[in-house]
Write a protein that holds these residues in place. Sequence first.
Motif, PDB file in Angstrom:
ATOM      1  N   ARG A 226       0.824  -1.064  -0.114  1.00  0.00           N
ATOM      2  CA  ARG A 226       0.153  -0.446  -0.022  1.00  0.00           C
ATOM      3  C   ARG A 226       0.743   1.093   0.032  1.00  0.00           C
ATOM      4  O   ARG A 226       0.627   1.956  -0.904  1.00  0.00           O
ATOM      5  CB  ARG A 226      -1.075  -0.426   1.204  1.00  0.00           C
ATOM      6  CG  ARG A 226      -2.239  -1.010   0.735  1.00  0.00           C
ATOM      7  CD  ARG A 226      -2.880  -0.830   2.544  1.00  0.00           C
ATOM      8  NE  ARG A 226      -3.901   0.626   2.397  1.00  0.00           N
ATOM      9  CZ  ARG A 226      -4.749   0.850   3.404  1.00  0.00           C
ATOM     10  NH1 ARG A 226      -5.209  -0.645   3.845  1.00  0.00           N
ATOM     11  NH2 ARG A 226      -6.158   1.610   3.472  1.00  0.00           N
ATOM     12  N   ARG A 227       2.041   1.075   0.847  1.00  0.00           N
ATOM     13  CA  ARG A 227       2.880   2.732   0.721  1.00  0.00           C
ATOM     14  C   ARG A 227       3.402   2.632  -0.538  1.00  0.00           C
ATOM     15  O   ARG A 227       3.425   3.538  -1.330  1.00  0.00           O
ATOM     16  CB  ARG A 227       4.010   2.457   1.920  1.00  0.00           C
ATOM     17  CG  ARG A 227       3.182   2.946   3.201  1.00  0.00           C
ATOM     18  CD  ARG A 227       4.518   2.489   4.295  1.00  0.00           C
ATOM     19  NE  ARG A 227       5.827   1.455   4.247  1.00  0.00           N
ATOM     20  CZ  ARG A 227       5.502   0.079   5.355  1.00  0.00           C
ATOM     21  NH1 ARG A 227       4.294   0.226   5.514  1.00  0.00           N
ATOM     22  NH2 ARG A 227       6.395  -0.479   4.851  1.00  0.00           N
ATOM     23  N   SER A 228       3.519   1.917  -0.856  1.00  0.00           N
ATOM     24  CA  SER A 228       4.742   1.431  -2.376  1.00  0.00           C
ATOM     25  C   SER A 228       3.727   2.156  -3.140  1.00  0.00           C
ATOM     26  O   SER A 228       4.393   2.790  -4.481  1.00  0.00           O
ATOM     27  CB  SER A 228       5.893   0.049  -2.596  1.00  0.00           C
ATOM     28  OG  SER A 228       4.503  -0.530  -3.475  1.00  0.00           O
ATOM     29  N   SER A 229       2.962   2.375  -3.227  1.00  0.00           N
ATOM     30  CA  SER A 229       1.617   2.087  -4.237  1.00  0.00           C
ATOM     31  C   SER A 229       1.009   3.628  -4.291  1.00  0.00           C
ATOM     32  O   SER A 229       0.611   3.881  -4.532  1.00  0.00           O
ATOM     33  CB  SER A 229       0.261   0.670  -4.217  1.00  0.00           C
ATOM     34  OG  SER A 229       0.618  -0.001  -4.713  1.00  0.00           O
ATOM     35  N   GLY A 230       0.864   4.070  -3.309  1.00  0.00           N
ATOM     36  CA  GLY A 230       0.461   5.295  -2.175  1.00  0.00           C
ATOM     37  C   GLY A 230      -0.800   5.173  -1.977  1.00  0.00           C
ATOM     38  O   GLY A 230      -1.624   6.100  -2.256  1.00  0.00           O
ATOM     39  N   LEU A 231      -0.918   3.684  -1.581  1.00  0.00           N
ATOM     40  CA  LEU A 231      -1.945   3.796  -0.934  1.00  0.00           C
ATOM     41  C   LEU A 231      -2.461   3.982   0.083  1.00  0.00           C
ATOM     42  O   LEU A 231      -3.498   3.143   1.442  1.00  0.00           O
ATOM     43  CB  LEU A 231      -3.209   2.480  -1.354  1.00  0.00           C
ATOM     44  CG  LEU A 231      -3.138   2.196  -3.361  1.00  0.00           C
ATOM     45  CD1 LEU A 231      -3.583   1.136  -3.937  1.00  0.00           C
ATOM     46  CD2 LEU A 231      -4.069   3.786  -3.688  1.00  0.00           C
ATOM     47  N   GLU A 232      -1.473   4.133   1.038  1.00  0.00           N
ATOM     48  CA  GLU A 232      -0.997   3.755   2.333  1.00  0.00           C
ATOM     49  C   GLU A 232      -2.914   4.808   3.240  1.00  0.00           C
ATOM     50  O   GLU A 232      -3.627   4.599   4.400  1.00  0.00           O
ATOM     51  CB  GLU A 232       0.182   4.625   2.937  1.00  0.00           C
ATOM     52  CG  GLU A 232       0.285   5.574   3.259  1.00  0.00           C
ATOM     53  CD  GLU A 232       1.237   6.174   2.298  1.00  0.00           C
ATOM     54  OE1 GLU A 232       1.973   7.240   1.768  1.00  0.00           O
ATOM     55  OE2 GLU A 232       0.633   5.591   0.887  1.00  0.00           O
ATOM     56  N   ASN A 233      -2.982   6.114   2.839  1.00  0.00           N
ATOM     57  CA  ASN A 233      -3.650   6.946   3.152  1.00  0.00           C
ATOM     58  C   ASN A 233      -5.512   6.469   3.603  1.00  0.00           C
ATOM     59  O   ASN A 233      -5.981   6.816   3.713  1.00  0.00           O
ATOM     60  CB  ASN A 233      -3.943   8.141   3.204  1.00  0.00           C
ATOM     61  CG  ASN A 233      -2.107   8.254   4.260  1.00  0.00           C
ATOM     62  OD1 ASN A 233      -2.306   7.990   5.028  1.00  0.00           O
ATOM     63  ND2 ASN A 233      -1.385   9.771   3.962  1.00  0.00           N
TER      64      ASN A 233
END
Length: 402
Positions: free
Chosen positions: A244-251
């Motif tokens: 999720r972090r590497s795909s920009g989806l962590e938030n």
Amino acid sequence: MTGETIYDCVVVGGGPAGATAAADLARRGRSVVLLDRDGRIKPCGGAIPPRLMSEFEIPEDLLVARATGARVFSPSSRIADMPIADGYVGMVDRDAFDEWLRVRAGEAGAVRRHGAFERIEREADGVVQVHCSAAAGRDAEAHPAAGAFVLRTRCVIGADGARSVVAKQAIRGADRMRYVFAYHEIIASPPPEEFDGSSCEVHYRGSLSPDFYGWVFPHGKTTSVGLGSAQKGFRLRPAVEALRRSSGLENARTIRREGAPIPLRPLRRWDNGRDVVLAGDAAGVVAPASGEGIYYAMTGGRLAAEAVDRFCATGEARALRSARRRFMRSHGQVFWILGIMQRFWYASDQRRERFVAICRDTDVQELTWAAYMTKELVRAKPLVHLRIFAKNMAHLTGLAST
């Protein structure tokens, strides 16, 4: 309590395989019970090919998105874009899709019962008793009057997942099935200006999965972010957090989390030679390398239903063998090839780099999408196959750059 009615078949499990089998049997005039527990949603990217929609008469309004391509990421974050030249891959949300299939089975004439399979016993005349426990969890709230009960039947279809209780009790060797353990998180999709909802992402990186892959599959308003691994002790949740972090989806807001085993290969036997046959994940019909299972589950359910229909018509238990035989005749070669691909290309990050490099090739893309859409090996283009063979050999020998 034991009922007086003797059904032609009890289908255990209401996923795509079980719901398809129940609907098909009911349409053939067989008396059938679809036994299922509410509230279980399998972790799944939700991709379905056009052949599934036409073959099983799935309406387009069940699609939550249409993917027009895939973006494949290597361990070093190099990208291979794989556009679909003509068509799209349908995306479904398993929560709504599976229930629609169950409703269709009920409308065809199948009796829906809520509860959990416990065990099989047999009466002196061969009638099968399917012992079921009271509904639990969400089932108990939806069906407070539900209690232990027994269903009497001539035959059982076990479609109760990769850890099938039916299979472990009835089929020799089923307890030795190997799995990939899958985990995903359904999140709220970011706004269109921040997120490409038309392309599926596939991530090949050992830190995300040492032996499988990670995925980001858009479902319109939601997105499935997940991965799988057969390595015991591998921590799936932290790996999904990293994805999720590497795909920009962590938030992005997390809506639900789901995990389940996914079988690695079909079982050697799907029937007990008497009155039980398997379908779907219980039979092991998830494609190696890709993890695709919905189409193969529904196909297995249909073949199981046809085998049971013949069994009911003839009384011959050997009719049940036809489900596996017919499935492997149509799809066994594809499973064999995909199994080799998974064992070789997923073995290290160095090989994953070369695998992603191969995915950039237009010949590979053409045959990959053609095979996915039709669920058949494409044999009509020998020159393309020859070129792909030469390119594979170049990558295997290190002559080609990544």
